[in-house]
Every structure is written in structure tokens, then in C-alpha cells.
Design an enzyme around this catalytic site. Structure first.
Site, mmCIF file in Angstrom:
data_model
loop_
_atom_site.group_PDB
_atom_site.id
_atom_site.type_symbol
_atom_site.label_atom_id
_atom_site.label_comp_id
_atom_site.label_asym_id
_atom_site.label_seq_id
_atom_site.Cartn_x
_atom_site.Cartn_y
_atom_site.Cartn_z
ATOM 1 N N SER A 193 -11.038 -0.716 -0.938
ATOM 2 C CA SER A 193 -9.758 -0.733 -0.229
ATOM 3 C C SER A 193 -9.965 -1.004 1.260
ATOM 4 C CB SER A 193 -9.052 0.615 -0.362
ATOM 5 O OG SER A 193 -8.465 0.740 -1.618
ATOM 6 N N ASP B 164 0.845 -1.188 0.000
ATOM 7 C CA ASP B 164 0.000 0.000 0.000
ATOM 8 C C ASP B 164 0.887 1.247 0.000
ATOM 9 O OD1 ASP B 164 -2.233 1.861 0.712
ATOM 10 O OD2 ASP B 164 -3.328 0.005 1.085
ATOM 11 N N HIS C 43 -3.851 6.093 3.528
ATOM 12 C CA HIS C 43 -4.501 4.886 3.000
ATOM 13 C C HIS C 43 -3.858 3.611 3.537
ATOM 14 C CE1 HIS C 43 -5.748 1.966 -0.126
ATOM 15 N NE2 HIS C 43 -6.771 2.766 -0.333
#
Ligand SMILES: *[C@@H]1O[C@H](CO)[C@@H](O)[C@H](O)[C@H]1NC(C)=O
Ligand SMILES: *[C@@H]1O[C@H](CO)[C@@H](O)[C@H](O)[C@H]1NC(C)=O
Ligand SMILES: *[C@@H]1O[C@H](CO)[C@@H](O)[C@H](O)[C@H]1NC(C)=O
Ligand SMILES: *[C@@H]1O[C@H](CO)[C@@H](O)[C@H](O)[C@H]1NC(C)=O
Ligand SMILES: *[C@@H]1O[C@H](CO)[C@@H](O)[C@H](O)[C@H]1NC(C)=O
Length: 780
Positions: free
Chosen positions: A569, A152, A225
Site C-alpha cells: 500500500s 482509499d 491509511h
């Protein structure tokens, strides 16, 4: 020393035809699988360089053009090549394929664990389990012997979610490292984050050096994220956390709170763009990360990364890396993508990965909006800003624009579009569609508005996304948008009042499928039903990077430890965490078994006992949720599993892989007539054109009670007949396998819907276990 290269399979030989320019691009040159055992890595690199040298002018030229030499299980390298050089390499005997790199990849509480029954002392009445969530967690030792790799945007290691307090020493099997870099040194790894690395050569080759104000050249996360996904999969249990403004307060926890995390940063901020536009991840960087993750010893790899459109096998880097992982029984869990609601949008469709869709929780952020005519609309909001509880003038953004705003973006509140003379002191209705959601609020604020209403488009349906706006705000569904606009149109002086919002639990109905979740059919191979499963992905609270802001837009200078975020996600790491628990409880299971257990034990009804719907209230289909909503507690004890081996996946590729496969020498001998991919032993099936009877074979393995008898039942779509032979399966021992054939045929039925997919189910049940599989059948 000669490296034995076995050219396994896969990947079309892509020869760029327009080779007139000498511009160099990055290509991945792929040889298949390493067979080097303990061979020294520098020998491998030397071999790769010799291939490169053979098409380059000099050794220096070869060395300087090499980005990565993949050394562990993936045999190949990434290098800057001219199209001519790439073409020469692809013509070489040992080379399986040469394909151009691209940066098309992007990264796409918490209440969620309580919602799926994986938390103590909570009412899971809509999801009755024999074993409680606490039993599952303790049986799995909270995942402490399992290592989850997360590919990620990096990690914020100081988050309390990554504390290693009280944890056992790092497992001895671990071979990873803690790679130092900007703002990140070896002391940032601990017994929770046991490894961290970053991969940037592909990114830098395309965009130049990482700009230090936009990202950290290290495993540290400047975006949020990666921190969010890592903490959702395996964050510690941290009590009393909340989003800005105190919303969603509760205990944040990952699915496997004592599992170890290994961070592989392969996604980077896009230069000169707001972070809210997402990160970019390059194929060659991800392949390097996956090669290392496999060698480091991860058990599960969580990949919340995808593409805007489905990629064929020959272009699917994540699928390729995941196949190498599958050989070592490492499960790769992927997001389905956020390109719904259009059909055929889903990415990461390889059958050896789990493809995860996104759905809602039973938590809302209840925010009343009162219109001047007395109509009360319940929107959602997590705004931390107060507004007086009084009526303000209400305007539709499309009616208060400066001259020259194009017709197609009217009402969108794009930067500079609103006329301050017409907005000052008012509440403005902005439409979703173009531009950043939080940016719309900023435009209203710039023009002097006191608050704004973010109104869904039809495609958004009921997916109300709760962003941390920079002014009082209220987000409403598509239906409510219509009511508000009708009201504005019906009166001379429209007025509205935004009342304070609060967090509400036990919202009904839940779950429903997010409008954005990418849909089947699986256009890469319509014989395999995708996605596989759904999990919470709407307004999920998890840890965040303190170098980012909750909205990730440039004008937002706030910093938070936890943030609400939405997307597949977010659903993907939920399944990664659950898979880690299953790995802990059943260390001998294959990745196909873990996947089968998760898929056949799902829920397909919501908390009011009705079928799960889409975001507009229509009944959702397996093209949105696959087998259904994951239920980790049930998955620990599934009764039967649909197992598959690595060789089964190779056999699958003999049929479904690119044609070029047949032309390359292969260590895996494909039969002359490989079986149709519909016969891969998958816990679901799809038939893309039922013009004649289709026979499907499957094999189940007993992992439930020693002696048992399972009966077949099916609920096919109208116009389809489904039979199983045999229709009763007897088992005398655990581990015993039984095969059966499902015959699917068209039949006359006036209610049958032609020229479209119909959906149904089939189940093996012994009175205790219900092993359910979805089907999608297209009737011509
Ligand atoms: C690592 O960085 C921290 C601060 O970020 C510092 O306190 C520590 O001394 C550094 N450790 C090493 C081994 O460099
Ligand atoms: C680095 O990024 C900042 C913020 O986006 C930008 O203002 C600056 O010009 C960039 N620097 C370079 C060298 O590109
Ligand atoms: C609006 O139309 C203009 C001109 O046709 C186009 O360039 C622009 O991309 C469109 N904007 C959106 C958000 O569709
Ligand atoms: C208001 O009504 C007019 C006429 O019926 C219509 O053209 C317009 O699109 C409506 N505006 C909104 C915002 O619904
Ligand atoms: C039936 O469907 C298959 C798969 O689409 C196709 O290859 C075949 O030609 C079709 N047969 C007939 C008779 O239409």
C-alpha cells in the site's frame, strides 16, 4: 429515450445455482460501456430501474433495492437481489454479466524520494543519473497540472502535507466535487485536495449504518491509511517532520508535491474490530468510485487495495474499473498485495494496471540489544519510551505462559497468555505469526514486563517492521531470533539490555524485497509477468489521521501527524507520484508508454552493486520485483517504449478473458483465433511451459534520439535459448515503430533447472539507452 448499450467484453455470467433461499444479496449487473455522450443521468437511472423492475414485484421494490446506478463510463448498476432475480437478469440479452458483490477487498518522508534520486542535493551515487532529481521535478512543474485520484480510507485534510499555500487555481478541466459529511465540509477541499467523495452503500448493505465511533460518514479518514497513501503520492514538501519519538526526521514529500489530489473514500472500518486489522472495501462501492473518478477527470488513480488471493478477471472489480479508465488514458496504479513470501499470491494482475511490489529503504532504526553473554544484536526500534541501560532478566514468551495456551500460539504473546508472576520486571521475547504486533507489546506490559523483543518468523526474514510500541521494544530478524533463543536455552539466568535506538541512513544493502510482498507467477494469466515493478514500502513515513493512533489498536490513545507504515500500500503511491511526473512531462504518452518507461529503466542492483535480494538475502527474482526498482528520473527519458492501446487490451481479453465472452454479442469483434496473450505488447514476458519453441512479437516506439541503432542482447536462464529477429533496429525519426520477434526455445544444458521458473533479461541498447525487459520461463 433508449440507451444504446454496447456489450463489450468480459465477465463470466455467474448464475447462482443454489437459488432456494430468498435471501437478498448485492449483485452488480454489468452492461459494458456507456455510449450516451451527454445523455441525462436520470434517463440512465430510469433505464437501469426498468431492468430491475422487470424482475421485481413493484416499482417501489425496484427503487428501494437499487444501490448504485453507474452512469459515466461504466454501464451497470448494483442492487439487492435474490439469486433468482440475479439469474433472470443475467439471462437478458443486453446484460454482459451479473456478479455477486463481496467485501474481500482490503487496504493492504520521506527518505524514499532521496533514495530513488528524486530530491535535491543528495548523493545518489548508487543510482547515477544524467538528469538530477531536481531537474525532473522542475521539468514536470512538480506535477501541478496533474490530478491523482486516491481510492482509499479518506483523508485528514488538516495535515500540513495537504496545504495549498502558493498553489495555482484548480485546473479548469476538473469536474469533481467536495462531498460534505461528518467532520467534512466544502472548506476542507482546497487547491491541493480538489475533490473528495465517499461510497458507503455496499458497506452499509452488509454491515448496517457506519458506527460514528468507528468511522466518519464522509471523506474524512479515521484510519490513517488513506492519508498516508495520498501524502506519499502528492503531499507537499514539509520539513522537519518525524515519527513519534523523533525517528526518521526529515522532509516529508509526495512524489509529485504540487499535483492535485482527489479523494475517493471506498474503504471503511470493519465493525467491532481493531483498526489494525485493516479496512474493508466493497466491490460495488469501488466501482462507483472509479466511475466517478474517470468522469471527474483524474489522470492517475492510485489504488492501494487488494485481495488475499488472486481474483480471476470475472471477479476483479478493480481490473474492470481500470479497463474503463484505460479507455480514457487514465493510469491505474495498484499494490501487488502483502501475501508473500508464498508464490502465486499477487493480486491486481490485469495488464492495463501497474502492479507494484514493496522493498526496503536505506534507512534503519538502529537499536542495539546486548545479551548477557556479551553478544550484541542490532535490532530496530522506534519506541519513544526509555528503559534503564542495565541488564534485565530475559525470558522467551513460550516459557512464561498461563496454563492452557494452545501449543500453536505459544510464544506469540496473545492477549491474556502471559503469566504476570513469571514476567514481572523482565524482557520478553515474543514471536511474530499470530495476533497484532503492537498487541504483543501490550500483553507484555499488562503482565508487568519492562520491555519486549519482537522476533521475526522465517517467512518474515529480514523485514523488520518498526511499529510504535507502547513500551521499550526491539524488533529483530529471523536470524537474530535464532541467536537469542539459543542463548536463552544455553544458560540458567538469561539477561539482556535494550539500548536506545537511533535513525541511521545509508544502510547497506538496500533495497531488498520485503518478505510480505506478494509474488508471481501471475495465476490469472501466466503469460503476463507480474508484478511490474517495486518501490519503497518498508517503514515509510507519511501523513496520518489525527483521529487514529500510530498503532491503530484500541489501547493506543496517542495521536500523531506523521507515522511509519509498511506494505505494498505504501509502495503503490510512490509509483503513482512518479507516473504523475511522467504524465506532466509527456502529456501525449499513453498509459502503456508511461508504464513501459517506468519498467524498462528500473534498477536491479542494490547500493553495494549486487543483485537485489529477498528479505533472507537470497537473490530476488522478477516474481518479486517485476522489472526492478523504479527510477523516476531515468523513466522520464527511456529511449524506446512498448506501447499498447485500449483495443490491444480488448484483443488481449479475447484470448485471456473468460469463456463467456465468446457467447455474448460484442461491439469489439474478437477474431476467431485471437493471438496468444504472450503477444500483448508488454515490456516483459513470461512463458509458463517451454515445451517447444515459442515466438513472441513485440513493437517498440522510438522516443529517444531521432537517428539511432539499437542492438539486441539477452541473458536467458540456463536451458533456454533466446534470439531476436531482427537483432538490430534502425530508427530515423522520433515516433517511429519497429517490430521484432523473439524466439524462445529449450536447449540442452545440464545446469538447467527443470520443473521450475528460470529468470533472465533482454535488452535493446544503442550505447546510450538500455531498454531492459525481464523474462520468466518455466522449463517442464
Ligand atoms: C466547515 O467546518 C469548519 C470546522 O470544521 C467550520 O469552521 C466552517 O465554518 C465550516 N464551513 C462551512 C462552509 O460550513
Ligand atoms: C460502535 O462502536 C463502538 C466501538 O467499537 C462499540 O463499543 C459500540 O457498541 C458500537 N455501537 C453500535 C451501535 O454498534
Ligand atoms: C490454534 O489452534 C486452534 C485449535 O486447533 C485454532 O482454533 C486456532 O485458530 C489456532 N491458532 C492459530 C493462530 O493458528
Ligand atoms: C530449548 O532446547 C530444547 C531442547 O534442545 C528444545 O526442545 C526447545 O525447543 C528449545 N527452546 C527454544 C526456545 O529454542
Ligand atoms: C506444451 O505446453 C502447453 C502450455 O502449457 C500445453 O498446452 C501443451 O499441451 C504442451 N505440449 C506438450 C507436447 O506437452
Amino acid at each position: 429515450m433508449k440507451i444504446i448499450i454496447s456489450c463489450f467484453f468480459l465477465l463470466l455470467i455467474l448464475v447462482p445455482l443454489l437459488a432456494s433461499s430468498v435471501e437478498k444479496k448485492v449483485y452488480i449487473v454489468y452492461f459494458g460501456e456507456h455510449k450516451h455522450g451527454e445523455k441525462a443521468f436520470h434517463e440512465i437511472e430510469k433505464t437501469h430501474l426498468s431492468y430491475l423492475h422487470s424482475v421485481k414485484e413493484s416499482e417501489e421494490d425496484a427503487t428501494s433495492s437499487l444501490l448504485y446506478s453507474y452512469k459515466h463510463s461504466i454501464n451497470g448498476f448494483a442492487a439487492r437481489l435474490t439469486p433468482d432475480e440475479a439469474s433472470k437478469l443475467s439471462g437478458m440479452e443486453e446484460v454482459v454479466s451479473v456478479f455477486p458483490s463481496h467485501g474481500k477487498y482490503s487496504v493492504q518522508t520521506t527518505r524514499s524520494w532521496k533514495f530513488v534520486g528524486l530530491d535535491e542535493g543528495e548523493d545518489h551515487s548508487w543510482n547515477k543519473f544524467k538528469m538530477g532529481g531536481e531537474d525532473l521535478l522542475s521539468k514536470a512543474k512538480y506535477g501541478k497540472n496533474v490530478i491523482i485520484g486516491v481510492m482509499d480510507s479518506g483523508v485528514w485534510p488538516e495535515s500540513p502535507s495537504f496545504s495549498d499555500e502558493g498553489m495555482d487555481p484548480t485546473p479548469k478541466s476538473w469536474k469533481g466535487i467536495c462531498q460534505e459529511g461528518v467532520g467534512f465540509n466544502s472548506s476542507h477541499c482546497n487547491k491541493k485536495i480538489i475533490g473528495a467523495r465517499y461510497y458507503v452503500k455496499g458497506f452499509e448493505s452488509a454491515h448496517g449504518p457506519v458506527n460514528a465511533t468507528e468511522d466518519y460518514l464522509s471523506p474524512r479518514d479515521m484510519d490513517g491509511h488513506g492519508t498516508h497513501t495520498a501524502s506519499t503520492a502528492a503531499g507537499r514538501q514539509v520539513s522537519n517532520v518525524a515519527a513519534l519519538g523523533g525517528f526518521a526526521r526529515g522532509t516529508a514529500s509526495g512524489g509529485a508535491p504540487l499535483a492535485r489530489l482527489a479523494i475517493y473514500k471506498a474503504c471503511w472500518a470493519i465493525p467491532n474490530q481493531p483498526k489494525a486489522n485493516g479496512n474493508t472495501c466493497f466491490a460495488e462501492d469501488m466501482l462507483a468510485a472509479m466511475d466517478d473518478a474517470i468522469a471527474d477527470g483524474v489522470d492517475i488513480l492510485s489504488v492501494s487495495i487488494g485481495t488475499a488471493e488472486p481474483l480471476p478477471f470475472e471477479d476483479d472489480t478493480i481490473g474492470l474499473g481500470a479497463l474503463h479508465a484505460a479507455k480514457r488514458n487514465i493510469l491505474v496504479v495498484c499494490s501487488a498485495g502483502n501475501n508473500g513470501p508464498a508464490p502465486g499470491t499477487l493480486s491486481n494482475a490485469a495488464p492495463w494496471v501497474i502492479t507494484v511490489g514493496a522493498s526496503s529503504l536505506d534507512r534503519t532504526f538502529f537499536a542495539p540489544l546486548i545479551l548477557g553473554n556479551g553478544l550484541k544484536i542490532i535490532g530496530q526500534s522506534v519506541t519513544p519510551y526509555k528503559i534503564k541501560e542495565q541488564m534485565y532478566p530475559l525470558v522467551y514468551a513460550g516459557d512464561v505462559v498461563v496454563p492452557g495456551v494452545p501449543q500453536n500460539v505459544t510464544g506469540q504473546c496473545l492477549p491474556g497468555s502471559l503469566d504476570p508472576d513469571k514476567v514481572k520486571g523482565k524482557i520478553v521475547v515474543c514471536l511474530r505469526g499470530a495476533g497484532l504486533r503492537v498487541g504483543k507489546g501490550i500483553e507484555v506490559k499488562r503482565a508487568g514486563g519492562v520491555g519486549f523483543i519482537l522476533a521475526n518468523s522465517e517467512a518474515n526474514g529480514n523485514d523488520v517492521l518498526c511499529d510504535s510500541h507502547l513500551l521499550p521494544a526491539n524488533a529483530v530478524t529471523y536470524d537474530d531470533r535464532t541467536k537469542i533463543l539459543d542463548y536463552i536455552n544455553s544458560t540458567k539466568n538469561p539477561m539482556a539490555m535494550i539500548r536506545p535506538a537511533r535513525t541511521e541512513l545509508h544502510y547497506k544493502p538496500a533495497p531488498f524485497m520485503a518478505g510480505f510482498t506478494s509474488r508471481g507467477p501471475n495465476v490469472v494469466d501466466p503469460n503476463v509477468l507480474k508484478p511490474d515493478i517495486t518501490a519503497p514500502g518498508l517503514n515509510i513515513l507519511a501523513a496520518w489521521s489525527e483521529a487514529s493512533s500510530p498503532s491503530k489498536i484500541p489501547d493506543d490513545h496517542r495521536s500523531v501527524k506523521y507515522n511509519l507504515y509498511s506494505g505494498t500500500s505504501m509502495s503503490c503511491p510512490h509509483v503513482s507520484g512518479a507516473a504523475a511526473l511522467l504524465r506532466a512531462i509527456h502529456p501525449d504518452w499513453s498509459i502503456a508508454a508511461i508504464k513501459s518507461a517506468l519498467m524498462t529503466t528500473t534498477g536491479i542492483t542494490n547500493n553495494i552493486g549486487r543483485p537485489i535480494t529477498d528479505s533472507l538475502g537470497n537473490i530476488a527474482t522478477p516474481f518479486q520485483f517485476g522489472s526492478g526498482h523504479f527510477r523516476p528520473v531515468k523513466a522520464a527519458d527511456p529511449g524506446l517504449i512498448y506501447d499498447a492501446s485500449y483495443d490491444d487490451y480488448l484483443l488481449y481479453l479475447c484470448y485471456a478473458g473468460p469463456k463467456a465472452l465468446k457467447e455474448i454479442k460484442s461491439a469489439f469483434k474478437c477474431p476467431d483465433e485471437p493471438p496468444s496473450s504472450v503477444n500483448l505488447n508488454y515490456p516483459s514476458f513470461a512463458i509458463p511451459n517451454l515445451n517447444t519453441t515459442v515466438a513472441i512479437t513485440r513493437t517498440v516506439t522510438n522516443v529517444g534520439r531521432r537517428k539511432s541503432r539499437y542492438f539486441f542482447t539477452a541473458k536467458p536462464p540456463a536451458g533456454v535459448r533466446v534470439k531476436a529477429s531482427p537483432s538490430i533496429l534502425h530508427f530515423n525519426r522520433v515516433g517511429q515503430k519497429q517490430s521484432f520477434t523473439i524466439t524462445v526455445s529449450p536447449r540442452n544444458d545440464p545446469t538447467a533447472r527443470k520443473s521450475e521458473y528460470g529468470f533472465g533479461w533482454y535488452t535493446w541498447a544503442d550505447g546510450y539507452y538500455h531498454v531492459r525487459s525481464p523474462m520468466a520461463v518455466y522449463l517442464p
